[in-house]
Design an enzyme around this catalytic site. Structure first.
Site, PDB file in Angstrom:
ATOM      1  N   LYS A 148      -5.441   1.969   8.272  1.00  0.00           N
ATOM      2  CA  LYS A 148      -5.164   2.269   9.671  1.00  0.00           C
ATOM      3  C   LYS A 148      -5.421   3.741   9.984  1.00  0.00           C
ATOM      4  O   LYS A 148      -5.158   4.609   9.152  1.00  0.00           O
ATOM      5  CB  LYS A 148      -3.681   1.941   9.912  1.00  0.00           C
ATOM      6  CG  LYS A 148      -3.310   1.771  11.358  1.00  0.00           C
ATOM      7  CD  LYS A 148      -1.831   1.400  11.465  1.00  0.00           C
ATOM      8  CE  LYS A 148      -1.192   2.283  12.516  1.00  0.00           C
ATOM      9  NZ  LYS A 148       0.212   1.976  12.759  1.00  0.00           N
TER      10      LYS A 148
ATOM     11  N   LYS B  94       6.756   3.002   3.636  1.00  0.00           N
ATOM     12  CA  LYS B  94       7.037   4.438   3.739  1.00  0.00           C
ATOM     13  C   LYS B  94       7.869   4.935   2.567  1.00  0.00           C
ATOM     14  O   LYS B  94       7.670   6.043   2.079  1.00  0.00           O
ATOM     15  CB  LYS B  94       7.743   4.748   5.060  1.00  0.00           C
ATOM     16  CG  LYS B  94       6.880   4.371   6.251  1.00  0.00           C
ATOM     17  CD  LYS B  94       6.851   5.427   7.324  1.00  0.00           C
ATOM     18  CE  LYS B  94       5.576   5.274   8.112  1.00  0.00           C
ATOM     19  NZ  LYS B  94       5.678   5.396   9.520  1.00  0.00           N
TER      20      LYS B  94
ATOM     21  N   LYS C   5      -1.578   8.892  12.348  1.00  0.00           N
ATOM     22  CA  LYS C   5      -1.284  10.260  12.728  1.00  0.00           C
ATOM     23  C   LYS C   5      -0.658  11.038  11.586  1.00  0.00           C
ATOM     24  O   LYS C   5      -0.597  12.257  11.617  1.00  0.00           O
ATOM     25  CB  LYS C   5      -0.391  10.301  13.972  1.00  0.00           C
ATOM     26  CG  LYS C   5       0.958   9.654  13.816  1.00  0.00           C
ATOM     27  CD  LYS C   5       1.681   9.573  15.165  1.00  0.00           C
ATOM     28  CE  LYS C   5       2.898   8.678  15.042  1.00  0.00           C
ATOM     29  NZ  LYS C   5       3.491   8.293  16.298  1.00  0.00           N
TER      30      LYS C   5
END
Ligand code: TRP
Length: 331
Positions: free
Chosen positions: A195, A111, A198
């Site tokens: 992946k 991240k 969201k």
């Protein structure tokens, strides 16, 4: 009876990956265990998030929990930030974890890599500390999580062991993670090497099924999923990532082994197979979505759930926090 605990971060629209990896699994535990499931709203602050989105997604998630069959009479359903004890514990335990350990966390590396390095929040770095506190505060035995969270649960386990050996006693319960075999890693339909996430842009992403998508959209996304140029329905994540992902989704919904799904479609073309995947998915998702809509409309009821869950959770949390404050010398 085991204490089972897990949570989902309210960071945006929930996806099929959240459904198969989290919502669908949690209710399986509630008959034979003491289950605590929460909305990890404090964790949602670790990356910049719009305040309205955080607030409304918090209510989405509690509604998804209820729609998935979690029964507030059996399971303690609560909002992380309602139990202030977790923040006190965080302030204490942050001193028992090393910078090196946190720097090695894959989620942090991934991240933060994507961000402007001068704007990486401290909370993103200490994310696993708060997560460990969630786990410890309720004397948790088992933590059902997706694969990507296993490393954080393992770190929590190490911290608990270190704390206990330093103070020579079983002050913190040692947690174990549990990842369900099926549905643990759902990939994007348009980019099956990544992946289904969201955080992908909801306006652009064709590869992500959002739980709030309507029937037509879901069907369309599955029918246009990226596959490959031969026409054999076979599980081979390296050479056939798209088809393998669809097999994972199909077998998860049908509660069957992947090999059984392969067998079912060994004479089918991709179109027939995709249609079957969409049918299997919608057969379960449509009633789930209808229940979700009902709960989501009723914020007064959801507030009651939060209030009574907070009471039950605090009752368990308070003595645990007392115990830890005492052992370190704060009481
Ligand atoms: N980190 C989890 C996620 O990304 C959410 C979470 C926060 C959690 N605290 C937890 C999960 C404690 C299990 C146990 O979804």
């Amino acid at each position: 009876m085991k204490r089972v605990l897990s949570g989902v971060k309210p960071t945006g629209k929930m996806t099929l990956g959240n459904y198969l990896g989290s919502f669908r699994n949690f209710s399986k535990f509630q008959d034979e265990n003491d289950v605590f499931i929460f909305v990890a709203d404090l964790h949602a602050l670790t990356l910049p998030i719009d305040s309205k989105l955080l607030h409304s997604t918090t209510y989405d998630i509690i509604s998804f929990y209820l729609a998935s069959g979690l029964d507030p009479k059996k399971t303690t359903l609560f909002r992380q930030s309602d139990v202030y004890e977790v923040s006190v514990l965080d302030t204490i335990l942050i001193n028992y974890i090393y910078m090196g350990e946190l720097s090695r966390m894959i989620q942090f590396k991934e991240k933060s890599k994507a961000m402007n390095q001068s704007k990486v929040g401290v909370g993103l770095f200490t994310y696993p500390v708060l997560m460990a506190c969630d786990i410890f505060l309720y004397d948790t035995d088992l933590v059902p999580v997706g694969e990507d969270q296993n490393q954080h649960v393992e770190l929590a386990h190490d911290i608990a062991r270190r704390f206990n050996s330093r103070y020579k006693g079983e002050y913190i319960k040692l947690p174990t993670s549990y990842t369900p075999k099926v549905g643990k890693r759902i990939m994007s339909l348009s980019d099956p090497l990544h992946k289904m996430s969201k955080s992908d842009d909801p306006n652009q992403s064709k590869g992500v099924i959002y739980l709030q998508d309507d029937e037509k959209t879901i069907r369309k996304k599955i029918m246009s999923a990226v596959t490959d140029s031969d026409s054999i329905v076979k599980y081979d994540p390296v050479n056939k990532p798209g088809i393998s992902n669809l097999l994972t989704i199909y077998s998860a919904f049908k509660n069957i082994e992947i090999s059984q799904a392969e067998h079912e479609f060994n004479n089918s073309n991709y179109g027939t197979f995709k249609k079957a995947v969409a049918d299997a998915c919608l057969e379960e998702l449509l009633p789930f979505k209808a229940k979700f809509e009902e709960y989501r409309k009723n914020e007064a009821y959801l507030n009651e759930i939060f209030a009574s869950g907070a009471k039950k959770a605090s009752k368990v949390a308070q003595p645990v926090l007392e115990r830890i404050m005492k052992v370190v010398g704060l009481r």
